[in-house]
Design a protein around this motif. Structure first.
Motif, PDB file in Angstrom:
ATOM      1  N   HIS A 192      41.522 -36.641  72.108  1.00 56.90           N
ATOM      2  CA  HIS A 192      41.067 -36.990  73.453  1.00 56.90           C
ATOM      3  C   HIS A 192      39.545 -37.072  73.470  1.00 56.90           C
ATOM      4  CE1 HIS A 192      40.492 -36.691  77.835  1.00 56.90           C
ATOM      5  NE2 HIS A 192      41.757 -37.044  77.954  1.00 56.90           N
ATOM      6  N   TYR A 193      38.984 -37.903  74.349  1.00 57.63           N
ATOM      7  CA  TYR A 193      37.530 -38.048  74.418  1.00 57.63           C
ATOM      8  C   TYR A 193      36.836 -36.706  74.615  1.00 57.63           C
ATOM      9  CZ  TYR A 193      32.918 -38.815  76.401  1.00 57.63           C
ATOM     10  OH  TYR A 193      31.577 -38.736  76.656  1.00 57.63           O
ATOM     11  N   ILE A 194      37.356 -35.866  75.478  1.00 56.69           N
ATOM     12  CA  ILE A 194      36.685 -34.620  75.839  1.00 56.69           C
ATOM     13  C   ILE A 194      36.541 -33.691  74.639  1.00 56.69           C
ATOM     14  CG2 ILE A 194      36.834 -32.540  77.282  1.00 56.69           C
ATOM     15  CD1 ILE A 194      38.200 -34.296  79.408  1.00 56.69           C
ATOM     16  N   THR A 195      37.523 -33.669  73.771  1.00 55.82           N
ATOM     17  CA  THR A 195      37.504 -32.765  72.615  1.00 55.82           C
ATOM     18  C   THR A 195      37.447 -33.524  71.291  1.00 55.82           C
ATOM     19  OG1 THR A 195      39.920 -32.688  72.852  1.00 55.82           O
ATOM     20  CG2 THR A 195      38.672 -30.815  73.722  1.00 55.82           C
ATOM     21  N   GLY A 196      37.070 -34.788  71.342  1.00 51.55           N
ATOM     22  CA  GLY A 196      37.146 -35.647  70.170  1.00 51.55           C
ATOM     23  C   GLY A 196      36.227 -35.283  69.026  1.00 51.55           C
ATOM     24  N   PHE A 248      32.476 -29.130  79.297  1.00 51.80           N
ATOM     25  CA  PHE A 248      31.991 -29.220  80.677  1.00 51.80           C
ATOM     26  C   PHE A 248      31.557 -30.646  81.014  1.00 51.80           C
ATOM     27  CE2 PHE A 248      28.765 -29.083  83.924  1.00 51.80           C
ATOM     28  CZ  PHE A 248      29.083 -28.025  84.765  1.00 51.80           C
ATOM     29  N   TRP A 249      30.574 -31.167  80.250  1.00 53.31           N
ATOM     30  CA  TRP A 249      29.995 -32.448  80.661  1.00 53.31           C
ATOM     31  C   TRP A 249      30.880 -33.632  80.283  1.00 53.31           C
ATOM     32  CZ3 TRP A 249      28.591 -36.283  77.209  1.00 53.31           C
ATOM     33  CH2 TRP A 249      28.287 -35.927  75.897  1.00 53.31           C
ATOM     34  N   LYS A 250      31.619 -33.517  79.204  1.00 55.77           N
ATOM     35  CA  LYS A 250      32.514 -34.619  78.842  1.00 55.77           C
ATOM     36  C   LYS A 250      33.693 -34.723  79.804  1.00 55.77           C
ATOM     37  CE  LYS A 250      31.351 -34.918  73.928  1.00 55.77           C
ATOM     38  NZ  LYS A 250      31.829 -34.739  72.531  1.00 55.77           N
ATOM     39  N   ILE A 260      33.377 -34.299  83.021  1.00 55.90           N
ATOM     40  CA  ILE A 260      32.806 -35.069  84.121  1.00 55.90           C
ATOM     41  C   ILE A 260      32.714 -36.545  83.747  1.00 55.90           C
ATOM     42  CG2 ILE A 260      30.729 -35.396  85.525  1.00 55.90           C
ATOM     43  CD1 ILE A 260      30.237 -32.365  85.253  1.00 55.90           C
ATOM     44  N   VAL A 261      32.228 -36.822  82.549  1.00 50.79           N
ATOM     45  CA  VAL A 261      32.091 -38.214  82.104  1.00 50.79           C
ATOM     46  C   VAL A 261      33.448 -38.896  82.037  1.00 50.79           C
ATOM     47  CG1 VAL A 261      31.495 -39.655  80.118  1.00 50.79           C
ATOM     48  CG2 VAL A 261      29.922 -37.854  80.857  1.00 50.79           C
ATOM     49  N   TRP A 262      34.442 -38.233  81.474  1.00 52.33           N
ATOM     50  CA  TRP A 262      35.765 -38.846  81.329  1.00 52.33           C
ATOM     51  C   TRP A 262      36.394 -39.137  82.686  1.00 52.33           C
ATOM     52  CZ3 TRP A 262      40.770 -37.115  82.597  1.00 52.33           C
ATOM     53  CH2 TRP A 262      41.811 -37.916  82.089  1.00 52.33           C
ATOM     54  N   ALA A 263      36.293 -38.172  83.611  1.00 55.42           N
ATOM     55  CA  ALA A 263      36.966 -38.323  84.903  1.00 55.42           C
ATOM     56  C   ALA A 263      36.245 -39.287  85.834  1.00 55.42           C
ATOM     57  CB  ALA A 263      37.101 -36.961  85.580  1.00 55.42           C
ATOM     58  N   ALA A 264      34.937 -39.408  85.709  1.00 58.51           N
ATOM     59  CA  ALA A 264      34.152 -40.186  86.668  1.00 58.51           C
ATOM     60  C   ALA A 264      34.554 -41.656  86.683  1.00 58.51           C
ATOM     61  CB  ALA A 264      32.667 -40.062  86.341  1.00 58.51           C
ATOM     62  N   LYS A 265      34.507 -42.226  87.858  1.00 58.14           N
ATOM     63  CA  LYS A 265      34.704 -43.670  87.979  1.00 58.14           C
ATOM     64  C   LYS A 265      33.538 -44.381  87.309  1.00 58.14           C
ATOM     65  CE  LYS A 265      35.954 -47.134  91.469  1.00 58.14           C
ATOM     66  NZ  LYS A 265      36.198 -47.367  92.914  1.00 58.14           N
ATOM     67  N   LYS A 266      33.829 -45.390  86.545  1.00 58.25           N
ATOM     68  CA  LYS A 266      32.803 -46.080  85.754  1.00 58.25           C
ATOM     69  C   LYS A 266      32.356 -47.359  86.455  1.00 58.25           C
ATOM     70  CE  LYS A 266      33.675 -43.006  82.481  1.00 58.25           C
ATOM     71  NZ  LYS A 266      34.872 -42.383  83.023  1.00 58.25           N
ATOM     72  N   PRO A 267      31.129 -47.813  86.184  1.00 57.28           N
ATOM     73  CA  PRO A 267      30.175 -47.238  85.233  1.00 57.28           C
ATOM     74  C   PRO A 267      29.602 -45.931  85.751  1.00 57.28           C
ATOM     75  CG  PRO A 267      29.129 -49.013  86.435  1.00 57.28           C
ATOM     76  CD  PRO A 267      30.576 -49.026  86.849  1.00 57.28           C
TER      77      PRO A 267
END
Length: 503
Positions: free
Chosen positions: A53-57, A130-132, A134-141
């Motif tokens: 997964h991106y968060i723990t990649g 923590f920060w990943k 937020i990045v993964w969940a956030a609506k992009k861009p």
């Protein structure tokens, strides 16, 4: 809560750090994939259970993060349509990610107390989660103004070829060979010398590395005796006692002459021996543009003084110079005439002790040179700095390098490259990183707007910077996340920048 879930279903990202999920309605919990009863207990650690997964990649499967004291965790009876990223020691989901409608959510089942130093704290092993999240969940861009993944290295107590601890003619310190190896791997090291003990035959090498931008150098001290009892300090006397201004005039003239002889300019980052500079030396450092320091002890105090680190230490307030992460202006007494708060900036990213400590035959610290253990610690220093959005910094003392052959030194960094291969790394000098960190802290994004019709993102920044900075622009890519950098130009007070997004 229904409004919050409606927003997530429409694409808004949610990261919930509140582990007390039992208080929430069934509908809220079920929207985040939680079903059944919720109970509470404590865990001494969490373990990575997903490395795709991106968060723990960038993590290793089975990797553990141990707490200083047990942390409360919510035990959810069942999860559905959720991906567990971290588990407790007993296997209970501690952090998990899910989707709801068009949106994404991450739930932390471990108590937010984990971010307190008494339990674990920031920059201690979980910040990337923590920060990943937020990045993964956030609506992009999604824009983020954080440190790029800079990597560097620093070495204290340096002699070069004259190092009295070298083990034979193939020692890595001979002709500063360890710098050559570091350059092979892209590093631009900061080398802090005992300047009166540098062999004349190394001077050409110092000049060559400096001219090519392959290393930077500073004055650690004049010299040190082999019994470690007597050191010839530059910036203040031993144990926090100040030099007179007359003595400092002579000292800095001597340092200036040494660097003129070498044909180089010392780094703007100061790396003093055993203590930060004395207050009276600040006038001389300012005149020379040396306004960055590597350790967070207050000026005029020895590292051994228990009060030396008792100040703000932003951003996280860690009061330990031996293992700490600090970007902050070091406070200076208001009545001191030569300098003021705001003149000197601390740039510290250090996971102590040094990566060779206890892993070489130096001073009988080990029976053999443990290459694998040394590489593991050096890689951890890089990972911790990058995960914490500071910078990766490999640090040790040259006496221990002297105990290694050049091939042993190369073997360490060959393994370090393998161990950090999941990370994007940008090699820069400590001086560059210090200047970048100060400028990043001097400005901030106050507003960002996504113009869907034009495919642009605009942001307003306040503060000021005298060098270009980079802003992360994150986009979703399949099930993961990708990013690129856009440039923020130097500005004063305020600036608006716009970026065209790729289709």
């Amino acid at each position: 809560m229904s409004l919050l879930i409606d927003a997530v279903n429409e694409g808004v990202g949610l990261v919930n750090f509140d582990s007390d999920v039992a208080q929430y309605s069934n509908s809220f919990r079920e929207a985040l994939g939680m079903f059944g009863e919720v109970s509470a207990y404590s865990t001494p650690l969490v373990r990575v259970c997903n490395d795709t997964h991106y968060i723990t990649g960038t993590r290793e499967l089975g990797e553990t993060i141990e707490f200083k004291r047990p942390v409360e965790i919510a035990h959810v009876e069942a999860l559905k349509n959720a991906i567990t990223l971290l588990r407790s020691a007993e296997g209970v989901p501690a952090v998990f990610a899910t989707r709801s409608g068009k949106g994404k959510a991450v739930q932390f089942a471990i108590s937010p107390k984990v971010w307190l130093d008494e339990y674990l704290g920031h920059a201690s092993g979980l910040d990337d989660i923590f920060w990943k999240s937020i990045v993964w969940a956030a609506k992009k861009p999604f824009l983020m103004m954080a440190m790029p993944p800079f990597v560097t290295c620093q070495f204290d107590d340096c002699y070069g070829s004259s190092n009295p601890f070298k083990k034979g003619s193939d020692s890595a310190v001979v002709n500063l060979g360890y710098i050559d190896v570091l350059n092979e791997f892209g590093y631009v090291p900061h080398v802090s010398f005992f300047i009166d003990q540098v062999d004349e035959k190394d001077e050409r090498k110092i000049k060559e590395k400096y001219d090519k931008g392959l290393a930077e150098f500073s004055a650690h001290a004049f010299a040190e005796t082999l019994d470690f009892e007597t050191a010839h300090f530059i910036y203040q006397r031993t144990h926090g006692f100040e030099y007179t201004y007359e003595e400092l005039d002579e000292i800095f003239a001597k340092v200036d002459e040494k660097f003129r002889r070498w044909g180089i300019v010392p780094s703007k980052v100061v790396d003093p021996h055993w203590q930060n500079p004395g207050l009276r030396s600040l006038r001389y450092l300012k005149e020379r543009g040396q306004t960055y320091v590597m350790f967070n002890a207050l000026f005029g105090m020895a590292y051994s003084d228990p009060c030396a680190c008792l100040w703000r230490n932003g951003p996280y307030g860690k009061h330990d110079y031996s293992s700490s992460y600090v970007f902050d202006y070091i406070p200076i007494p208001q009545d001191f005439p030569d300098a003021k708060t705001g003149d000197f900036f601390i740039v510290q990213a250090y996971l102590g002790p040094d990566f060779l400590g206890g892993k070489t035959v130096f001073n009988n610290e080990n029976k053999f040179n443990d290459i694998d253990a040394a590489a593991d610690k050096a890689a951890l220093q890089i990972k911790r700095g990058l995960d914490s959005l500071f910078f990766g910094n490999v640090m040790c003392h040259e006496q221990r390098i002297a105990a290694l052959s050049l091939e042993e030194w190369r073997a360490i960094f060959t393994k370090v490259e393998k161990l950090t291969s999941k990370y994007h790394k940008i090699h820069k000098s400590y001086e560059y990183i210090a200047q970048y960190a100060k400028n990043k802290c001097d400005c901030r994004i106050v507003e960002a707007v996504h113009n869907l019709a034009e495919g642009k993102v605009s942001c307003i920044l306040k503060g000021g910077t005298d060098m270009p900075l980079q802003v992360y622009v994150f986009r979703d890519k399949n099930e993961g996340v990708e990013y690129h950098f856009e440039t923020i130009p130097p500005f004063k007070e305020s600036v608006t920048v716009s970026y065209q997004l790729a289709p």
